[in-house]
Design a protein around this motif. Structure first.
Motif, short mmCIF file in Angstrom:
data_model
loop_
_atom_site.label_atom_id
_atom_site.label_comp_id
_atom_site.label_asym_id
_atom_site.label_seq_id
_atom_site.Cartn_x
_atom_site.Cartn_y
_atom_site.Cartn_z
N GLY A 15 32.67 50.90 53.32
CA GLY A 15 33.33 52.10 52.83
C GLY A 15 34.83 51.94 52.84
N TRP A 16 35.47 52.61 51.89
CA TRP A 16 36.92 52.71 51.88
C TRP A 16 37.29 54.15 52.27
CZ3 TRP A 16 40.48 48.97 51.53
CH2 TRP A 16 40.10 47.74 50.98
N PHE A 17 38.28 54.25 53.14
CA PHE A 17 38.76 55.53 53.63
C PHE A 17 40.27 55.55 53.49
CE2 PHE A 17 34.83 56.85 55.73
CZ PHE A 17 34.15 55.63 55.76
N ARG A 18 40.84 56.73 53.52
CA ARG A 18 42.30 56.81 53.49
C ARG A 18 42.77 57.97 54.36
NH1 ARG A 18 43.23 58.70 47.15
NH2 ARG A 18 42.44 60.85 47.37
N ASN B 95 32.40 37.24 50.77
CA ASN B 95 32.54 38.09 51.96
C ASN B 95 33.64 39.13 51.78
OD1 ASN B 95 30.66 37.90 54.04
ND2 ASN B 95 32.16 37.18 55.53
N THR B 96 33.73 39.69 50.59
CA THR B 96 34.84 40.58 50.25
C THR B 96 34.34 41.77 49.43
OG1 THR B 96 36.38 38.71 50.22
CG2 THR B 96 37.12 40.72 49.14
N VAL B 97 34.94 42.93 49.72
CA VAL B 97 34.71 44.14 48.95
C VAL B 97 36.04 44.57 48.35
CG1 VAL B 97 34.09 46.59 49.09
CG2 VAL B 97 32.72 44.89 50.29
N TYR B 98 35.98 45.11 47.14
CA TYR B 98 37.20 45.48 46.42
C TYR B 98 37.21 46.98 46.11
CZ TYR B 98 37.05 40.45 45.61
OH TYR B 98 36.98 39.10 45.78
N LEU B 99 38.40 47.50 45.97
CA LEU B 99 38.58 48.86 45.45
C LEU B 99 39.63 48.78 44.35
CD1 LEU B 99 37.70 51.83 45.84
CD2 LEU B 99 39.80 52.13 47.18
N GLN B 100 39.17 48.88 43.11
CA GLN B 100 40.08 48.90 41.97
C GLN B 100 40.55 50.33 41.76
OE1 GLN B 100 41.26 46.32 39.98
NE2 GLN B 100 42.58 47.90 39.10
N MET B 101 41.85 50.53 41.82
CA MET B 101 42.42 51.86 41.71
C MET B 101 43.29 51.93 40.46
SD MET B 101 43.38 52.58 45.72
CE MET B 101 44.77 51.47 45.70
N ASN B 102 42.89 52.75 39.52
CA ASN B 102 43.63 52.93 38.27
C ASN B 102 44.17 54.36 38.18
OD1 ASN B 102 42.88 50.29 37.52
ND2 ASN B 102 41.01 51.04 36.53
N SER B 103 45.10 54.56 37.27
CA SER B 103 45.68 55.89 37.04
C SER B 103 46.11 56.54 38.35
CB SER B 103 44.68 56.79 36.31
OG SER B 103 44.28 56.20 35.09
N LEU B 104 46.82 55.78 39.15
CA LEU B 104 47.20 56.26 40.48
C LEU B 104 48.14 57.45 40.40
CD1 LEU B 104 47.45 52.82 42.22
CD2 LEU B 104 46.08 54.73 43.04
N LYS B 105 47.98 58.35 41.35
CA LYS B 105 48.76 59.57 41.44
C LYS B 105 49.51 59.60 42.77
CE LYS B 105 45.05 62.06 39.04
NZ LYS B 105 44.11 63.21 39.13
N PRO B 106 50.59 60.34 42.86
CA PRO B 106 51.30 60.44 44.14
C PRO B 106 50.40 60.90 45.28
CG PRO B 106 52.67 61.29 42.39
CD PRO B 106 51.32 61.02 41.77
N LEU C 115 42.60 46.75 45.96
CA LEU C 115 42.53 46.47 47.38
C LEU C 115 41.36 45.55 47.66
CD1 LEU C 115 43.14 50.02 48.91
CD2 LEU C 115 44.82 48.33 48.15
N SER C 116 41.55 44.69 48.66
CA SER C 116 40.49 43.80 49.10
C SER C 116 40.20 44.05 50.58
CB SER C 116 40.89 42.33 48.90
OG SER C 116 41.12 42.04 47.55
N CYS C 117 38.94 43.90 50.93
CA CYS C 117 38.50 44.01 52.32
C CYS C 117 37.71 42.75 52.62
CB CYS C 117 37.66 45.25 52.49
SG CYS C 117 36.85 45.41 54.10
#
Length: 123
Positions: free
Chosen positions: A35-38, A77-88, A20-22
């Motif tokens: 911060g990243w939230f969900r 001007n960007t923040v990233y969230l690398q998400m691996n081994s994703l789960k349902p 993800l990019s912000c």
């Protein structure tokens, strides 16, 4: 106009990865903690990960430790969230937010929010 725009969401199979990019406009992202939230349907918003303006400090929710990595490129001007081994259970709308300090980020005093990007983990 001050804006945070998330991108990179989508549908991925369990075990897969997304980044993800912000991206910020109208202000200098490098001066802010991010911060990243969900939020999943029927659930409260959860803080996923935060990073200080200098990248010197990061936090992760226990549920994502070892799988997600937050990083930033202040020149872009960007923040990233690398998400691996994703789960349902990672399925949610993901939002980024900016706060003028790391402590304010952690204590709920956020200045700007993005509109969110959907992440769906399903086979």
């Amino acid at each position: 106009q001050v804006q945070l725009v998330e991108s990179g969401g989508g549908l991925v199979q369990p075990g897969g990865s997304l980044r993800l990019s912000c991206a910020a406009s109208g202000f200098t992202l490098g001066a802010y903690a991010i911060g990243w939230f969900r939020q999943a349907p029927g659930k409260e918003r959860e803080r996923v990960s935060c990073i200080s303006s200098s990248s010197g400090r990061t936090t992760y929710a226990d549920s994502v430790k070892g799988r997600f990595t937050i990083s930033r490129d202040n020149a872009k001007n960007t923040v990233y969230l690398q998400m691996n081994s994703l789960k349902p259970e990672d399925t949610a709308v993901y939002y980024c937010a900016a706060a003028s300090s790391f402590s304010k980020m952690l204590t709920g005093r956020r200045d700007y929010w993005g509109q969110g990007t959907q992440v769906t983990v399903s086979s």
